[in-house]
Write a protein that holds these residues in place. Structure first.
Motif, mmCIF file in Angstrom:
data_model
loop_
_atom_site.group_PDB
_atom_site.id
_atom_site.type_symbol
_atom_site.label_atom_id
_atom_site.label_comp_id
_atom_site.label_asym_id
_atom_site.label_seq_id
_atom_site.Cartn_x
_atom_site.Cartn_y
_atom_site.Cartn_z
ATOM 1 N N ILE A 22 14.169 -17.294 -22.669
ATOM 2 C CA ILE A 22 14.337 -17.397 -21.222
ATOM 3 C C ILE A 22 15.303 -18.516 -20.847
ATOM 4 C CG2 ILE A 22 13.070 -17.845 -19.060
ATOM 5 C CD1 ILE A 22 10.595 -16.703 -20.404
ATOM 6 N N ASN A 23 16.115 -18.259 -19.838
ATOM 7 C CA ASN A 23 16.939 -19.318 -19.251
ATOM 8 C C ASN A 23 16.957 -19.092 -17.740
ATOM 9 O OD1 ASN A 23 18.661 -21.500 -18.847
ATOM 10 N ND2 ASN A 23 20.402 -20.635 -19.965
ATOM 11 N N GLU A 24 17.402 -20.086 -17.005
ATOM 12 C CA GLU A 24 17.628 -19.862 -15.582
ATOM 13 C C GLU A 24 18.815 -18.919 -15.450
ATOM 14 O OE1 GLU A 24 18.021 -23.337 -13.102
ATOM 15 O OE2 GLU A 24 18.261 -22.103 -11.301
ATOM 16 N N ASN A 25 18.794 -18.078 -14.420
ATOM 17 C CA ASN A 25 19.910 -17.162 -14.180
ATOM 18 C C ASN A 25 21.055 -17.950 -13.535
ATOM 19 O OD1 ASN A 25 21.474 -14.936 -13.940
ATOM 20 N ND2 ASN A 25 20.076 -13.790 -12.621
ATOM 21 N N ASP A 26 21.646 -18.843 -14.343
ATOM 22 C CA ASP A 26 22.633 -19.809 -13.837
ATOM 23 C C ASP A 26 23.855 -19.163 -13.181
ATOM 24 O OD1 ASP A 26 21.402 -22.303 -14.718
ATOM 25 O OD2 ASP A 26 21.851 -21.656 -16.745
ATOM 26 N N ALA A 27 24.254 -17.984 -13.673
ATOM 27 C CA ALA A 27 25.494 -17.363 -13.181
ATOM 28 C C ALA A 27 25.421 -17.025 -11.696
ATOM 29 C CB ALA A 27 25.820 -16.113 -13.992
ATOM 30 N N ASP A 86 16.807 -28.084 -13.789
ATOM 31 C CA ASP A 86 16.618 -28.383 -15.202
ATOM 32 C C ASP A 86 15.603 -27.397 -15.753
ATOM 33 O OD1 ASP A 86 13.838 -29.513 -15.373
ATOM 34 O OD2 ASP A 86 14.694 -30.796 -13.827
ATOM 35 N N ASN A 87 15.742 -27.119 -17.040
ATOM 36 C CA ASN A 87 14.869 -26.110 -17.621
ATOM 37 C C ASN A 87 13.471 -26.633 -17.943
ATOM 38 O OD1 ASN A 87 16.798 -24.193 -17.354
ATOM 39 N ND2 ASN A 87 17.113 -23.829 -19.535
ATOM 40 N N ASP A 88 13.248 -27.937 -17.783
ATOM 41 C CA ASP A 88 11.898 -28.464 -18.014
ATOM 42 C C ASP A 88 10.922 -27.872 -17.007
ATOM 43 O OD1 ASP A 88 12.700 -30.193 -20.124
ATOM 44 O OD2 ASP A 88 13.529 -31.569 -18.647
HETATM 45 N N1 GLU Z 1 20.074 -23.700 -17.436
HETATM 46 C C1 GLU Z 1 21.031 -24.656 -17.869
HETATM 47 C C2 GLU Z 1 21.874 -24.090 -19.020
HETATM 48 O O1 GLU Z 1 21.459 -23.205 -19.717
HETATM 49 C C3 GLU Z 1 20.435 -25.909 -18.436
HETATM 50 C C4 GLU Z 1 19.687 -26.811 -17.533
HETATM 51 C C5 GLU Z 1 19.137 -27.991 -18.379
HETATM 52 O O2 GLU Z 1 19.915 -28.648 -19.069
HETATM 53 O O3 GLU Z 1 17.909 -28.192 -18.346
HETATM 54 O O4 GLU Z 1 22.943 -24.555 -19.269
#
Ligand code: GLU
Length: 365
Positions: free
Chosen positions: A131-136, A146-148
């Motif tokens: 999983i990641n944030e949908n940054d795009a 932040d992903n924390d």
């Molecule tokens: N979602 C961001 C990325 O994948 C990272 C945010 C973070 O560093 O916690 O680059």
């Protein structure tokens, strides 16, 4: 056990700004050990933005400010990042599934349930959700940042037993170990207090958004959800397995609160952004905290910001201390007009409670 493992940008990138393939391979091998032991593992990964900057012509030490460029970098970096996870997990006989989440996926119940369903379906078939944030497409105003925090909300979403935050230090130290040689690792934390927050200091490296303060905030969300949390070094051998087995010294362990906050209250406290503030008097604060009462107009002294009924607001005392958060049943306009009035003096079309006790959360001190 169901375990959420979050790994940070600094652990996933080389000094040149490329994906650190060894680091991903190490994590994949650790995930495989746990899966073979019957555990379920969800990975929350960072580094999409950091590894996408190079192909856009930025050097490793420069992080542009333009949000469009950062979103563009993530669109590029996420591909290579996922390809690396896919290959590394496949080398261990595992299948990876990419899930990209936005804060709104936690606000709206139907999206919340859909995301949970997807992750559960992957886990049930022994696939590894990455999983990641949908940054795009992330909106700068509302992004997790932040992903924390994302990892803590995911831990709650999937009802995890353990959250492991992997970073470039061995855990939380009594002082900054980079500048103070007498700093020692704190192995266990039972309760949060101000001293702890002071110890966490600011962010770590320039590539990462997180830092210790954001890890602490994530640990707070997770432990409130009843999820034990460990902050540990991504470099440590067998770090995830040791965290699962509770090996002493693995990192900093935050014990989960025994009274688990229910899903609705957790959502109000940590997932919803607040639209304003309601300042209350001492009597009201006492009634909310000690007697778990609803907030009535009589105790309201001041309103800050404009909000509508059903918005989330912070509840503040007259010294400015934010001690609760809740969903208001009155708009800021109605509240402005009738603040300080007793229930018998308010028009019958308004419900009695400004914030109903079921929608009110007393925040950790
Ligand atoms: N979602 C961001 C990325 O994948 C990272 C945010 C973070 O560093 O916690 O680059």
């Amino acid at each position: 056990m169901r375990v959420v493992v979050k790994i940070g940008t600094s652990s996933l990138t080389t000094a040149a700004g490329d994906i650190n393939r060894e680091s991903v391979a190490k994590l994949a091998a650790e995930v495989a050990v746990l899966v073979a032991r019957g555990h379920q593992v969800v990975v929350v990964t960072s580094a999409a933005i950091a590894v996408g900057l190079g192909p856009l012509g930025f050097g490793p030490a420069t992080r542009p400010r333009d949000p469009d460029v950062l979103r563009a970098a993530s669109a590029i970096g996420q591909i290579g990042l996922m390809a690396t996870y896919q290959a590394a997990l496949a080398a261990n006989g595992l299948v990876a599934g990419q899930v990209l989440l936005a804060p709104t996926d936690f606000w709206y119940r139907n999206r919340y349930l859909k995301s949970r369903g997807t992750i559960q379906a992957l886990l049930a078939r022994s696939a590894v959700p990455v999983i990641n944030e949908n940054d795009a497409v992330a909106d700068d105003e509302i992004r997790f940042g932040d992903n924390d925090r994302l990892a803590a909300l995911v831990a709650h979403l999937v009802d995890a037993d353990l959250l492991v935050l992997l970073t470039d230090t061995a855990g939380l130290f009594t002082a900054d170990p980079r500048v103070d040689t007498s700093a020692s690792l704190i192995e266990e934390i039972i309760e949060f207090d101000q001293r702890l927050e002071d110890m966490a200091g600011g962010p770590g490296s320039s590539a990462a958004r997180g830092g210790m303060a954001s890890k602490l905030a994530a640990a707070k969300i997770a432990t409130w959800s009843g999820v034990e949390t460990v902050i540990a070094s991504s470099d440590r051998a067998d770090v995830v397995a040791d965290a699962v087995m509770g090996v002493p010294g693995v990192g900093t362990v935050f014990r989960a609160r025994s009274e688990r906050l229910n899903a609705r209250k957790l959502w109000i406290a940590f997932a919803l952004p607040s639209s304003g503030r309601v300042v209350v008097d001492t009597g009201a604060r006492e009634a909310l905290e000690r007697r778990q009462s609803s907030l009535l107009s009589a105790g309201v002294r001041k309103i800050e910001g404009a909000f509508a009924a059903d918005d989330a607001v912070e509840v503040v005392d007259e010294t400015g201390d934010v001690f609760a958060k809740g969903l208001v049943q009155w708009s800021s306009e109605d509240l402005e007009r009738h603040q300080g009035r007793r229930t018998s003096e308010i028009p019958p079309e308004l419900v009695h409670e400004v914030i109903h006790r079921d929608n009110l959360v007393i925040l950790p001190a």
